[in-house]
Write a protein that holds these residues in place. Sequence first.
Motif, short mmCIF file in Angstrom:
data_model
loop_
_atom_site.label_atom_id
_atom_site.label_comp_id
_atom_site.label_asym_id
_atom_site.label_seq_id
_atom_site.Cartn_x
_atom_site.Cartn_y
_atom_site.Cartn_z
N GLY A 92 0.80 -1.21 0.00
CA GLY A 92 0.00 0.00 0.00
C GLY A 92 0.84 1.26 0.00
N GLU A 93 2.15 1.12 0.18
CA GLU A 93 3.03 2.28 0.16
C GLU A 93 3.15 2.78 -1.27
OE1 GLU A 93 7.75 3.01 0.74
OE2 GLU A 93 6.73 1.99 2.40
N PRO A 94 3.03 4.10 -1.47
CA PRO A 94 3.10 4.63 -2.83
C PRO A 94 4.51 4.57 -3.40
CG PRO A 94 3.05 6.42 -1.27
CD PRO A 94 2.85 5.16 -0.48
N SER A 95 4.60 4.41 -4.70
CA SER A 95 5.89 4.48 -5.37
C SER A 95 6.27 5.96 -5.51
CB SER A 95 5.81 3.86 -6.76
OG SER A 95 4.99 4.66 -7.61
N GLU A 96 7.53 6.20 -5.86
CA GLU A 96 7.98 7.58 -6.07
C GLU A 96 7.18 8.22 -7.21
OE1 GLU A 96 12.19 9.03 -5.56
OE2 GLU A 96 12.05 9.04 -7.75
N GLY A 97 6.90 7.46 -8.26
CA GLY A 97 6.14 7.99 -9.39
C GLY A 97 4.72 8.37 -9.00
N GLU A 98 4.07 7.53 -8.20
CA GLU A 98 2.72 7.85 -7.73
C GLU A 98 2.74 9.11 -6.86
OE1 GLU A 98 0.38 3.65 -7.25
OE2 GLU A 98 2.06 4.01 -5.87
N ARG A 119 4.94 11.55 -6.89
CA ARG A 119 5.23 12.72 -7.71
C ARG A 119 3.98 13.20 -8.44
NH1 ARG A 119 10.36 14.15 -11.23
NH2 ARG A 119 9.55 16.02 -12.21
N ALA A 120 3.26 12.29 -9.06
CA ALA A 120 2.06 12.67 -9.82
C ALA A 120 1.03 13.34 -8.91
CB ALA A 120 1.47 11.45 -10.50
N LEU A 121 0.80 12.78 -7.73
CA LEU A 121 -0.20 13.33 -6.82
C LEU A 121 0.24 14.68 -6.24
CD1 LEU A 121 -1.17 10.01 -5.06
CD2 LEU A 121 -2.68 11.42 -6.48
N VAL A 122 1.50 14.80 -5.85
CA VAL A 122 1.98 16.06 -5.28
C VAL A 122 2.03 17.15 -6.35
CG1 VAL A 122 3.90 17.21 -4.08
CG2 VAL A 122 3.24 14.89 -3.43
N GLU A 123 2.44 16.80 -7.57
CA GLU A 123 2.44 17.79 -8.67
C GLU A 123 1.02 18.28 -8.94
OE1 GLU A 123 6.29 16.97 -11.52
OE2 GLU A 123 4.43 15.94 -12.02
N GLY A 124 0.07 17.38 -8.98
CA GLY A 124 -1.32 17.78 -9.21
C GLY A 124 -1.83 18.71 -8.12
N HIS A 125 -1.54 18.38 -6.89
CA HIS A 125 -1.94 19.21 -5.74
C HIS A 125 -1.29 20.59 -5.83
CE1 HIS A 125 -2.92 20.23 -1.58
NE2 HIS A 125 -1.65 20.62 -1.47
N THR A 126 0.00 20.61 -6.14
CA THR A 126 0.75 21.87 -6.25
C THR A 126 0.20 22.72 -7.40
OG1 THR A 126 2.71 20.80 -5.37
CG2 THR A 126 3.06 22.88 -6.55
N ARG A 127 -0.06 22.08 -8.54
CA ARG A 127 -0.59 22.79 -9.70
C ARG A 127 -1.91 23.48 -9.35
NH1 ARG A 127 -0.40 18.85 -12.78
NH2 ARG A 127 1.62 19.33 -13.66
N ARG A 128 -2.83 22.74 -8.72
CA ARG A 128 -4.13 23.33 -8.38
C ARG A 128 -3.97 24.49 -7.39
NH1 ARG A 128 -5.09 17.95 -8.67
NH2 ARG A 128 -4.94 17.61 -6.42
N ALA A 129 -3.10 24.33 -6.39
CA ALA A 129 -2.90 25.38 -5.39
C ALA A 129 -2.31 26.65 -6.03
CB ALA A 129 -1.98 24.88 -4.28
N LEU A 130 -1.33 26.49 -6.91
CA LEU A 130 -0.71 27.65 -7.55
C LEU A 130 -1.62 28.31 -8.58
CD1 LEU A 130 2.99 26.43 -7.90
CD2 LEU A 130 2.06 28.10 -6.28
N GLU A 131 -2.41 27.50 -9.30
CA GLU A 131 -3.33 28.09 -10.28
C GLU A 131 -4.39 28.95 -9.60
OE1 GLU A 131 -4.70 24.79 -12.64
OE2 GLU A 131 -2.91 24.86 -13.92
N ARG A 132 -4.79 28.59 -8.38
CA ARG A 132 -5.74 29.42 -7.63
C ARG A 132 -5.14 30.80 -7.33
NH1 ARG A 132 -7.15 24.41 -5.02
NH2 ARG A 132 -5.66 24.79 -3.36
#
Length: 109
Positions: A20-26, A28-41
């Motif tokens: 259940g531990e996320p891979s580095e790729g998983e 990265r994708a989730l944190v980038e998406g979160h960061t993108r949404r926060a900065l676009e606001r």
Amino acid sequence: MKRALVALALCLPVLAGCSGEPSEGEMRALVEGHTRRALERQGVVFRAFDVFRKQGCVAAKDKPEQHDCYYAASFSPQPGQPQMTVNGKGRFYTGAKGMVFEDLGAQPR
């Protein structure tokens, strides 16, 4: 004996994937998406991290099926500005629609 060791070596990646531990790729994708949404606001365009490193995960104390993971992410906030590295912590778990990320805080350095 050699066959048993070979069989065990072949099974380990499968067993590790079931933790259940996320891979580095998983992550990265989730944190980038979160960061993108926060900065676009805030009206800031964000494409992707220049560098992303998973630093480790532990089972969450209150919810052992979830993982609290640490990471370091580097990016340039604006073109021409110096690169910034953020050390972050997030909770990752599998939800109804796949892996979920909850931001537990980040520290720029």
